[in-house]
Write an enzyme that holds these catalytic residues in place. Structure first.
Site, mmCIF file in Angstrom:
data_model
loop_
_atom_site.group_PDB
_atom_site.id
_atom_site.type_symbol
_atom_site.label_atom_id
_atom_site.label_comp_id
_atom_site.label_asym_id
_atom_site.label_seq_id
_atom_site.Cartn_x
_atom_site.Cartn_y
_atom_site.Cartn_z
ATOM 1 N N GLY A 157 17.840 -21.920 3.268
ATOM 2 C CA GLY A 157 17.084 -21.463 4.510
ATOM 3 C C GLY A 157 17.133 -19.684 4.427
ATOM 4 O O GLY A 157 16.126 -19.279 5.002
ATOM 5 N N ARG A 158 17.975 -19.300 3.684
ATOM 6 C CA ARG A 158 18.185 -17.767 3.591
ATOM 7 C C ARG A 158 18.652 -17.342 2.133
ATOM 8 O O ARG A 158 19.331 -16.348 2.070
ATOM 9 C CB ARG A 158 19.063 -17.224 4.598
ATOM 10 C CG ARG A 158 20.486 -17.589 4.610
ATOM 11 C CD ARG A 158 21.329 -17.107 5.835
ATOM 12 N NE ARG A 158 22.599 -17.747 6.026
ATOM 13 C CZ ARG A 158 23.636 -17.200 6.518
ATOM 14 N NH1 ARG A 158 23.416 -16.045 7.115
ATOM 15 N NH2 ARG A 158 24.704 -17.714 6.687
ATOM 16 N N ARG A 207 25.335 -14.018 -4.909
ATOM 17 C CA ARG A 207 26.638 -15.125 -5.167
ATOM 18 C C ARG A 207 26.272 -15.606 -6.486
ATOM 19 O O ARG A 207 25.168 -15.928 -7.141
ATOM 20 C CB ARG A 207 26.082 -16.219 -4.128
ATOM 21 C CG ARG A 207 27.096 -17.225 -4.309
ATOM 22 C CD ARG A 207 27.272 -18.089 -3.233
ATOM 23 N NE ARG A 207 26.233 -18.872 -2.744
ATOM 24 C CZ ARG A 207 25.972 -19.719 -1.502
ATOM 25 N NH1 ARG A 207 26.885 -19.586 -0.614
ATOM 26 N NH2 ARG A 207 24.929 -20.393 -1.407
ATOM 27 N N ARG A 255 24.447 -29.486 -5.143
ATOM 28 C CA ARG A 255 25.363 -30.119 -3.838
ATOM 29 C C ARG A 255 25.399 -31.609 -3.754
ATOM 30 O O ARG A 255 24.509 -32.224 -4.348
ATOM 31 C CB ARG A 255 25.012 -29.338 -2.492
ATOM 32 C CG ARG A 255 24.800 -27.967 -2.500
ATOM 33 C CD ARG A 255 23.685 -27.538 -1.786
ATOM 34 N NE ARG A 255 23.248 -26.113 -2.174
ATOM 35 C CZ ARG A 255 23.935 -25.182 -1.252
ATOM 36 N NH1 ARG A 255 24.574 -25.075 -0.333
ATOM 37 N NH2 ARG A 255 23.613 -23.950 -1.739
ATOM 38 N N ASP A 270 26.213 -30.791 2.404
ATOM 39 C CA ASP A 270 25.360 -29.650 1.672
ATOM 40 C C ASP A 270 26.582 -28.531 1.416
ATOM 41 O O ASP A 270 26.000 -27.801 0.586
ATOM 42 C CB ASP A 270 24.562 -29.154 2.694
ATOM 43 C CG ASP A 270 24.793 -28.902 4.101
ATOM 44 O OD1 ASP A 270 25.509 -29.675 4.698
ATOM 45 O OD2 ASP A 270 24.615 -27.574 4.345
ATOM 46 N N ASN A 271 27.683 -28.600 1.779
ATOM 47 C CA ASN A 271 28.453 -27.589 1.170
ATOM 48 C C ASN A 271 29.535 -27.982 0.151
ATOM 49 O O ASN A 271 30.602 -27.657 0.159
ATOM 50 C CB ASN A 271 29.403 -26.822 2.368
ATOM 51 C CG ASN A 271 28.451 -26.238 3.409
ATOM 52 O OD1 ASN A 271 27.145 -25.711 2.762
ATOM 53 N ND2 ASN A 271 28.584 -26.061 4.810
HETATM 54 P P1 AMP Z 1 25.655 -23.446 6.457
HETATM 55 O O1 AMP Z 1 26.106 -23.874 7.701
HETATM 56 O O2 AMP Z 1 25.660 -22.063 6.035
HETATM 57 O O3 AMP Z 1 25.896 -24.490 5.266
HETATM 58 O O4 AMP Z 1 24.070 -23.636 6.627
HETATM 59 C C1 AMP Z 1 23.253 -24.763 6.889
HETATM 60 C C2 AMP Z 1 21.760 -24.535 6.786
HETATM 61 O O5 AMP Z 1 21.196 -23.621 7.425
HETATM 62 C C3 AMP Z 1 21.217 -24.367 5.117
HETATM 63 O O6 AMP Z 1 20.189 -25.027 4.934
HETATM 64 C C4 AMP Z 1 21.110 -22.630 5.296
HETATM 65 O O7 AMP Z 1 20.163 -22.402 4.514
HETATM 66 C C5 AMP Z 1 20.497 -22.653 6.691
HETATM 67 N N1 AMP Z 1 20.747 -21.346 7.349
HETATM 68 C C6 AMP Z 1 21.949 -20.757 7.851
HETATM 69 N N2 AMP Z 1 21.583 -19.537 8.410
HETATM 70 C C7 AMP Z 1 20.391 -19.469 8.210
HETATM 71 C C8 AMP Z 1 19.468 -18.327 8.604
HETATM 72 N N3 AMP Z 1 19.927 -17.028 9.121
HETATM 73 N N4 AMP Z 1 18.140 -18.308 8.578
HETATM 74 C C9 AMP Z 1 17.517 -19.569 8.086
HETATM 75 N N5 AMP Z 1 18.413 -20.652 7.407
HETATM 76 C C10 AMP Z 1 19.530 -20.546 7.522
HETATM 77 MG MG MG Z 2 25.708 -24.304 3.357
#
Ligand code: AMP
Ligand code: MG
Length: 490
Positions: free
Chosen positions: A96-97, A180, A187, A256-257
């Protein structure tokens, strides 16, 4: 310099293979330039190992690439699709980012994903802004590099660039982009996502891709998909044993992590514990302690069950048989984890051979550390250098008795006391990225002073040295009434 081709100037050597999957697997991304990118830090040693020219990456043109303002020649520029169980609930996610610049082949012919994190919105952004904040990106840089130096499989950090743009979180923050590096970003959730469409050929193609990329030794096996599951169980069991051994708490072990490669990924709410407490949780959103220190092995096993479920259609054509195969493989997880953990813990106590009572020796020490609130890392350092304090746990009768038993145990092996000391020195880090130090250097960085962070990174690059500098950074924080808190997705 502008006329020289990109690959010669920067050392890019892309061979993009993920783009060959059907469109369901990823989305092409158009860059979303940032206002005034400024390089904060570049990892020269990592750049070199990737075959990249770090001097040229530091030029304005190089920084443009690292901030997503300019395309690297022959780059992939895709966001990957995936799903995942977040705190137990399945969701469709995706980068998402983040975006994949390309798959870099290094001088040793190894393949690494080079990814920008914080580079802007993608089709998977949902409500998010696609951006990232300077502090958390530097935090990921510091902790992932510390993990690498602690010899723990991990994604790494090549660079952090400030964007010159504001990001709204809890107030206005400085925007940043992290580059990164990972042996891949595939994943458990990538498999869950593809499997959810029910197309066996696509699932097979993803599994084949991962086998070729990460486990080529099993590619000709008759039961390659079963062996693939077993390999992922093996690397994840080994990884979580390593986390436990240094007191690392990941904090957001959603599927997903969790990587197929067995590398630690996603340094959002992670932190290291100081005093040994198995119930430690740092993440502000983990209110029920699902991802507490003591739960990490069992959660890894739970995540592996979700991964195995995604693989079921290719484990056997008969579903019942497939479930049996998956359960059989997962049932070995704990033993593999435990064997890894015992082996590391024996080394931490200078034990070379195996005796049945070693488990009790290790567990008794941990129980005493918990009871007396002793620092995990520093207790092992005290034992390594015979610097037992005359207070707390160290002055208790139970510790004195334990110490005697441990010393007797060390005599029941052929290795000399010098070798025991060497083993302990190489198994017990004197420095970890302690929370108060991480916060201190991030606070300075936010004000534009990056020197404390660079000094800290230098210390963290040598965790098994035991010099004056290391000693300074092994000091504990002053007692505080505030519990350390970490945050996700910032
Ligand atoms: P995470 O908790 O970092 O593993 O993120 C979970 C999901 O949220 C993943 O699909 C990320 O790409 C998305 N995500 C986290 N932060 C953002 C953001 N600021 N904008 C868009 N997507 C995000
Ligand atoms: Mg993540």
């Amino acid at each position: 310099m502008t006329n020289i081709k990109d690959n010669i100037k920067f050392g890019w050597n892309f061979d993009n293979t993920y783009v060959n999957f059907p469109k369901l697997f990823f989305s092409k991304i158009k860059l979303d330039p940032v206002r005034s990118p400024k390089l904060v830090i570049l990892n020269d040693e990592l750049a070199k190992s990737l075959g990249l020219n770090s001097e040229n990456l530091k030029t304005p043109e190089g920084v443009s690439i690292l901030s997503g303002n300019k395309y690297a020649e022959n780059g992939a520029y895709i966001a990957q699709a995936y799903g995942g169980h977040q705190f137990g609930h399945f969701t469709i996610l995706g980068d998402g980012r983040a975006l994949l610049i390309g798959e870099q082949i290094n001088p040793s012919k190894e393949r690494y994903d080079i990814q920008l994190k914080g580079s802007g919105r993608t089709p998977y952004s949902r409500g998010g802004d696609g951006r990232a904040v300077l502090g958390p990106m530097l935090r990921e840089y510091i902790i992932s590099e510390a993990m690498y130096n602690l010899k723990i499989p991990t994604t790494r950090s090549l660079a952090v660039v400030e964007t010159g743009e504001a990001v709204i979180r809890d107030g206005i923050k400085k925007g940043a982009i992290l580059t990164r590096v990972a042996s891949s970003h595939i994943r458990f959730g990538t498999f869950q996502y593809i499997s959810s469409f029910g197309d066996i050929d696509q699932l097979k193609s993803l599994a084949d891709y991962c086998i070729n990329r990460h486990y080529p030794n099993i590619s000709d096996d008759e039961n390659k998909y079963i062996n693939f599951l077993k390999e992922v169980i093996r690397v994840q069991a080994s990884l979580v044993a390593k986390w436990q051994s240094v007191g690392f708490i990941h904090g957001v072990m959603n599927t997903d992590n969790m990587t197929i490669s067995g590398e630690t990924i996603d340094y959002g709410p992670c932190a290291f514990m100081d005093n040994y407490d198995p119930n430690t949780v740092f993440s502000s959103i983990d209110t029920r302690g699902r991802y507490a220190y003591k739960n990490q092995p069992i959660i890894t096993e739970w995540n592996l069950c979700r991964f195995a479920e995604a693989l079921l259609p290719i484990l056997h054509e008969n579903q019942e048989k497939a479930i049996e195969i998956a359960q059989d493989a997962i049932s070995n997880f704990y033993d593999i984890y435990y064997t890894n953990w015992m082996s590391i813990m024996r080394s931490k106590l200078g034990i070379f051979n195996e005796e049945a009572q070693d488990k009790a020796i290790i567990e008794d020490l941990l129980s005493m550390m918990e009871k007396y609130n002793e620092d995990y890392t520093n207790t092992f350092i005290a034992l390594t250098f015979s610097k037992n304090k005359n207070e707390g746990m160290f002055s208790s009768t139970e510790f004195i008795n334990w110490y005697k038993l441990w010393q007797e145990r060390l005599k029941r092996q052929v290795q000399s006391s010098e070798l025991v000391h060497e083993l302990m020195k190489n198994s017990n880090p004197s420095v970890i990225p302690r929370n108060h130090r991480v916060e201190e250097v991030l606070e300075a960085a936010d004000k534009g002073d990056f020197d404390p962070m660079k000094k800290f990174l230098n210390i963290l690059s040598k965790p098994y040295e035991h010099s004056q500098d290391q000693e300074e950074y092994s000091k504990l924080p002053k007692p505080s009434n505030c519990k350390y808190r970490t945050y996700c997705g910032t």
